[in-house]
Design an enzyme around this catalytic site. Structure first.
Site, PDB file in Angstrom:
ATOM      1  N   GLY A 279     -16.062  -7.604  -2.224  1.00 14.02           N
ATOM      2  CA  GLY A 279     -16.189  -7.306  -0.400  1.00 14.02           C
ATOM      3  C   GLY A 279     -16.292  -8.152   0.287  1.00 14.02           C
ATOM      4  O   GLY A 279     -16.647  -9.716  -0.427  1.00 14.02           O
TER       5      GLY A 279
ATOM      6  N   CYS B  24     -19.442  -8.504  -8.408  1.00 12.56           N
ATOM      7  CA  CYS B  24     -18.865  -9.241  -7.153  1.00 12.56           C
ATOM      8  C   CYS B  24     -19.857  -9.043  -6.164  1.00 12.56           C
ATOM      9  O   CYS B  24     -20.622  -9.663  -6.181  1.00 12.56           O
ATOM     10  CB  CYS B  24     -17.117  -9.184  -6.530  1.00 12.56           C
ATOM     11  SG  CYS B  24     -16.991 -11.321  -5.749  1.00 12.56           S
ATOM     12  N   TYR B  25     -19.091  -8.949  -5.183  1.00 13.11           N
ATOM     13  CA  TYR B  25     -20.256  -8.642  -3.786  1.00 13.11           C
ATOM     14  C   TYR B  25     -21.262  -7.616  -4.206  1.00 13.11           C
ATOM     15  O   TYR B  25     -22.467  -7.490  -4.396  1.00 13.11           O
ATOM     16  CB  TYR B  25     -19.612  -7.811  -3.101  1.00 13.11           C
ATOM     17  CG  TYR B  25     -20.977  -7.407  -1.395  1.00 13.11           C
ATOM     18  CD1 TYR B  25     -20.507  -8.671  -0.484  1.00 13.11           C
ATOM     19  CD2 TYR B  25     -21.092  -6.378  -1.422  1.00 13.11           C
ATOM     20  CE1 TYR B  25     -21.642  -8.514   0.762  1.00 13.11           C
ATOM     21  CE2 TYR B  25     -22.225  -6.747  -0.380  1.00 13.11           C
ATOM     22  CZ  TYR B  25     -22.395  -7.042   0.499  1.00 13.11           C
ATOM     23  OH  TYR B  25     -23.290  -6.697   1.778  1.00 13.11           O
TER      24      TYR B  25
ATOM     25  N   HIS C 274     -13.741 -10.352 -12.080  1.00 16.12           N
ATOM     26  CA  HIS C 274     -13.340  -9.044 -11.651  1.00 16.12           C
ATOM     27  C   HIS C 274     -11.986  -8.795 -12.783  1.00 16.12           C
ATOM     28  O   HIS C 274     -11.319  -8.775 -13.531  1.00 16.12           O
ATOM     29  CB  HIS C 274     -11.699  -9.348 -10.377  1.00 16.12           C
ATOM     30  CG  HIS C 274     -12.451  -9.493  -8.776  1.00 16.12           C
ATOM     31  ND1 HIS C 274     -12.949  -8.540  -8.252  1.00 16.12           N
ATOM     32  CD2 HIS C 274     -13.680 -11.118  -8.163  1.00 16.12           C
ATOM     33  CE1 HIS C 274     -13.247  -8.906  -7.179  1.00 16.12           C
ATOM     34  NE2 HIS C 274     -13.306 -10.621  -6.978  1.00 16.12           N
TER      35      HIS C 274
ATOM     36  N   GLU D 249     -11.549  -5.503 -13.007  1.00 15.77           N
ATOM     37  CA  GLU D 249     -10.431  -4.929 -12.278  1.00 15.77           C
ATOM     38  C   GLU D 249      -9.009  -5.201 -12.112  1.00 15.77           C
ATOM     39  O   GLU D 249      -7.970  -4.225 -12.686  1.00 15.77           O
ATOM     40  CB  GLU D 249     -10.758  -3.638 -11.717  1.00 15.77           C
ATOM     41  CG  GLU D 249     -10.605  -4.884 -10.312  1.00 15.77           C
ATOM     42  CD  GLU D 249     -11.979  -5.273  -9.974  1.00 15.77           C
ATOM     43  OE1 GLU D 249     -12.205  -6.043 -11.092  1.00 15.77           O
ATOM     44  OE2 GLU D 249     -12.824  -6.147  -9.063  1.00 15.77           O
TER      45      GLU D 249
ATOM     46  N   SER E  26      11.742  16.175   0.324  1.00 14.91           N
ATOM     47  CA  SER E  26      12.228  14.677   0.998  1.00 14.91           C
ATOM     48  C   SER E  26      13.437  14.157  -0.494  1.00 14.91           C
ATOM     49  O   SER E  26      14.207  13.288   0.386  1.00 14.91           O
ATOM     50  CB  SER E  26      11.332  14.074   1.590  1.00 14.91           C
ATOM     51  OG  SER E  26      11.281  13.830   0.142  1.00 14.91           O
ATOM     52  N   GLY E  27      13.034  14.934  -1.662  1.00 19.55           N
ATOM     53  CA  GLY E  27      13.619  14.026  -2.651  1.00 19.55           C
ATOM     54  C   GLY E  27      13.530  12.864  -2.675  1.00 19.55           C
ATOM     55  O   GLY E  27      13.008  12.574  -3.541  1.00 19.55           O
TER      56      GLY E  27
ATOM     57  N   ASP F 236       6.969  12.299  -3.820  1.00 22.50           N
ATOM     58  CA  ASP F 236       5.886  13.219  -4.217  1.00 22.50           C
ATOM     59  C   ASP F 236       6.102  14.775  -4.193  1.00 22.50           C
ATOM     60  O   ASP F 236       5.420  15.070  -3.997  1.00 22.50           O
ATOM     61  CB  ASP F 236       4.572  12.327  -3.091  1.00 22.50           C
ATOM     62  CG  ASP F 236       4.055  10.902  -2.889  1.00 22.50           C
ATOM     63  OD1 ASP F 236       3.920  10.846  -4.575  1.00 22.50           O
ATOM     64  OD2 ASP F 236       3.231  10.654  -2.002  1.00 22.50           O
ATOM     65  N   SER F 237       7.047  14.519  -2.666  1.00 19.15           N
ATOM     66  CA  SER F 237       7.440  16.329  -2.408  1.00 19.15           C
ATOM     67  C   SER F 237       7.927  16.862  -3.856  1.00 19.15           C
ATOM     68  O   SER F 237       8.182  17.673  -3.956  1.00 19.15           O
ATOM     69  CB  SER F 237       8.423  16.095  -1.361  1.00 19.15           C
ATOM     70  OG  SER F 237       9.521  15.143  -1.372  1.00 19.15           O
TER      71      SER F 237
ATOM     72  N   LYS G  85      -0.488   7.221  -7.147  1.00 15.28           N
ATOM     73  CA  LYS G  85       0.804   7.297  -6.911  1.00 15.28           C
ATOM     74  C   LYS G  85       1.001   6.571  -8.496  1.00 15.28           C
ATOM     75  O   LYS G  85       2.356   7.237  -9.006  1.00 15.28           O
ATOM     76  CB  LYS G  85       1.308   6.357  -6.797  1.00 15.28           C
ATOM     77  CG  LYS G  85       2.763   5.988  -6.164  1.00 15.28           C
ATOM     78  CD  LYS G  85       3.378   6.782  -4.715  1.00 15.28           C
ATOM     79  CE  LYS G  85       5.028   7.317  -4.321  1.00 15.28           C
ATOM     80  NZ  LYS G  85       4.867   8.186  -3.552  1.00 15.28           N
TER      81      LYS G  85
END
Ligand code: XMP
Length: 528
Positions: A61, A89-90, A184, A186, A238-239, A242-243, A384
Site C-alpha cells: 500500500g 510490503c506494507y 513482491h 506477485e 455487443s460482440g 464479456d457479453s 478478465k
C-alpha cells in the site's frame, strides 16, 4: 451442488491496503487453482469471513505504518483465528507494527531487482531458490518497491531472508503461520514469485487445486439454472468478450430460455453485425434478435458535434431500442449482464469512501425502471483472463476471445465532430485495413487496443497525375495493462507505411494517414 461447495469452500482473502498490485495477487492465487476474494482493509471484516478463509494475504500500500492514527491497520480479529497470514510490503510492516516490532520510515525508495539471501529455515521459502553458492547458501532474485522497512523484528518472529539494503527482507513466526515479505512475489520480475505463493496457498494453507475453468463453468450452470428456473432471460449482446462469454454460458445452462438482442447502431466495425449473427445464431444456435437501428442512431446524432452530447444520445438511443425489443419479445424476467470481478471490487471500494484505495466503477446500467428485471451476472466472480479461459473452454473462437475492447458508443467516438454515414463507411474500411495488417504482422497480440479515427479535415494529395483533396485518417495503437494509463505502441515504420499506402490506395476518399504517438495521460486512448 457438490461442485459449488468445493469451489468456494477453500478461499484466500486478500486484504487490500491500496496497492496497485492487489488484483494481481488475487489473480496469482487463482492461477494456483484456489478461489481468492479482495476486501478493503477498512471494510466490515467479521468473524464468519475470517473463519471461512483458508488463508489471508495482506497487500502492499502507499501509506506508512509510522503515520500513527492515520495509518491503515490490520483488523485485530485476523489474529483471533489460527489462519495462516502472509503480509506483503506494507502488509509485512503492518504485521511488524502490530506485534511490537519497529518500522523505519524513509522517503528514499528502493525500486527494482534485489538479491535475497535466505538466512533461516522457513516453510514459506523451503525448496525455493534461484542460485546456490558453493557453501550451499541459497539466493533468490526478487523485485522490491518500498520506502519504509522493518528494522526490529517483533518477539516470536525470526528473520528468514535479507538483502544488502534491507536486512529484514522476510520474516516468519512458524508456530503461528504468520509470514512477511518486503518484496513482491506477485510480480513476474520476482522469478520464484509463483512458487512462493504456491508454498503459502497450497502447502501452508493446505488448499487444493479446484478453481479450474471446467469446475467454474459447471458451478455457474448449476447456479443459473437454480436462479432462473423456467423463466426467460434477456442479454444485450455487443460482440465484446464479456457479453459473448455470458451468451455461450447461458446457452449451455438454459438453452432457448435465453434471447440475445444485438443492436446494429450503424457505428459498428466492418462486418461486425454479420460476424456476431453468424457465430451465435448460425453456429451456436442461440436465439439472437438483430435490431437494425442504424437510421435511428444516425438521425438522433444529426448535427451534433460535442463528444459528451454524442455519448449521451447514443446511450439513450440504445435504451430506447433495447426497451422496444424486450417488449416485443415479452415474458422476460431476468436480464443478464457481463459484469466482471474488477467492476465489483471497484464498486465495493468506492463504498468505503477511500477513493484513492480503489477507483469507483461507473456501471453502464441505465435500464428503464419499469422493466423491473432481476439480474443474472455469471462472470461476477471472475477476472478478465479467467473470462477468456472460460470462453475458450466453452468453444468460442480465439479471435473473438482475444479481441481488443471496443467502446459502447462505437465509431461514434472515433468520428470527430458530426457523425455521418459517409464518414462511418470510410472509417470502417480504414479500420479493417489497419486491423488486418496488424494481424498479418503479428502486432495485434502485442497491442492492447488499436483502431482508426476519422478526422473531418481535408488535405491535399496527389494520386497518379491527379490532385486529391480528401479526408485524413489517424491510426492509434496502445500498450496498456489497465487502460488507465497507456503508451503508444512502437509499431515498425514499414508496417505503418504499408497501412497508410493501402488506406490511401484502396479508399479514394482518404488522402492522408497519420500515427498518433501520444501517451495517456495526458491524452486519452479514444480521441473523442
Ligand atoms: P479513454 O479514451 O478514456 O479509454 O482513455 C479507456 C478505455 O475505455 C474505452 N472507452 C469507452 N468504453 N464507453 C465504453 O464502453 C465509452 O464511452 C468509452 N470511452 C472510452 C476505450 O475504448 C478504452 O478501452
Amino acid at each position: 451442488m457438490e461442485i459449488m461447495s468445493n469451489l468456494f469452500s477453500q478461499k484466500i482473502i486478500i486484504l487490500d491496503f491500496g496497492s496497485q498490485y492487489t488484483q494481481l495477487i488475487a489473480r496469482r492465487v487463482r492461477e494456483l487453482g484456489v478461489y481468492s476474494e479482495i476486501k478493503a482493509w477498512d471494510a466490515r471484516i467479521d468473524a464468519s469471513l475470517i473463519s471461512d478463509a483458508s488463508g489471508i494475504i495482506l497487500s502492499g500500500g502507499p501509506e506508512s505504518v509510522t503515520d500513527g492514527a492515520n495509518a491503515p491497520k490490520i483488523p485485530e480479529i485476523l489474529f483471533s483465528y489460527k489462519i495462516p497470514i502472509l503480509g506483503i510490503c506494507y502488509g509485512m510492516q503492518a504485521i511488524a507494527k502490530f506485534f511490537g516490532g519497529e518500522v523505519q520510515s524513509s522517503s528514499k525508495r528502493e525500486f527494482g531487482y534485489a538479491r535475497l539471501k535466505k538466512v533461516n529455515e522457513s516453510l514459506l521459502l523451503e525448496g525455493v531458490a534461484d542460485h546456490r553458492s558453493e557453501g550451499n547458501e541459497e539466493f533468490l532474485d526478487v523485485w522490491m518497491s518500498h520506502g519504509d522497512k522493518v528494522v526490529r523484528i517483533p518477539e516470536g518472529f525470526s528473520c528468514i531472508a535479507s538483502t544488502k539494503s534491507c536486512p529484514i527482507a522476510a520474516f516468519s513466526n512458524e508456530q503461528k503461520s504468520i509470514y512477511g515479505l518486503q518484496f513482491h512475489p506477485e510480480v513476474t520480475h520476482t522469478k520464484q514469485g509463483s512458487s512462493i505463493l504456491k508454498r503459502f496457498v497450497r502447502d501452508i494453507c493446505e488448499c487444493d487445486e479446484v478453481w479450474t475453468s471446467d469446475a467454474i463453468i459447471e458451478d455457474q450452470i448449476n447456479r443459473v439454472r437454480e436462479l432462473v428456473g423456467a423463466k426467460s432471460v434477456l442479454l444485450g449482446l455487443s460482440g465484446g468478450v464479456d457479453s459473448s462469454v455470458v451468451a455461450a454460458l447461458l446457452n449451455k445452462a438454459i438453452g432457448n430460455k435465453l434471447t440475445c438482442v444485438f443492436v446494429d447502431n450503424g457505428l459498428l466495425r466492418k462486418d461486425e453485425g454479420d460476424m456476431v449473427m453468424q457465430m451465435f445464431a448460425d453456429n451456436m444456435g442461440i436465439k439472437v434478435v438483430r435490431a437494425n437501428a442504424q437510421e435511428e442512431f444516425l438521425e438522433a446524432l444529426k448535427g451534433v458535434k460535442d463528444p459528451e452530447k454524442k455519448r449521451k444520445i447514443i446511450g439513450q438511443t440504445f435504451i430506447e431500442v433495447f426497451e422496444r425489443e424486450s417488449k416485443n419479445i415479452g415474458d422476460i424476467e431476468f436480464l443478464a449482464q457481463g459484469t466482471i470481478y474488477p467492476d465489483v471490487i471497484e464498486s465495493a471500494g468506492a463504498e468505503t469512501g477511500k477513493a484513492h484505495v480503489i477507483k469507483s466503477h461507473h456501471n453502464v446500467g441505465g435500464l428503464p425502471s419499469e422493466m423491473k428485471l432481476r439480474l443474472v451476472e455469471p462472470l461476477k466472480e471472475l477476472f478478465k483472463d479467467e473470462v477468456r479461459k472460460i470462453g475458450l473452454t466453452l468453444g468460442l473462437p480465439k479471435q473473438m476471445v482475444f479481441r481488443h475492447p471496443f467502446p459502447g458508443p462505437g465509431l461514434g467516438v472515433r468520428i470527430l465532430g458530426e457523425v455521418k454515414k459517409e464518414y462511418a463507411d470510410i472509417l470502417r474500411e480504414a479500420d479493417a485495413i489497419f486491423i488486418e495488417e496488424l494481424h498479418r504482422s503479428g502486432w495485434y497480440e502485442k497491442t492492447s487496443q488499436a483502431f482508426a479515427v476519422f478526422l473531418p479535415v481535408k488535405s491535399v494529395g496527389v494520386v497518379g497525375d491527379a490532385r486529391r483533396y480528401e479526408w485524413v485518417i489517424a491510426l492509434r495503437a496502445v500498450e496498456t495493462i489497465d487502460f488507465m494509463t497507456a503508451r503508444s505502441a512502437p509499431l515498425p515504420h514499414d508496417l505503418l507505411e504499408t497501412v497508410s499506402n493501402r488506406i490511401i490506395n484502396e479508399i479514394s476518399e482518404v488522402s492522408r494517414v497519420t500515427y498518433d504517438i501520444s501517451s495517456k495521460p495526458p491524452s486519452t486512448i479514444e480521441w473523442d
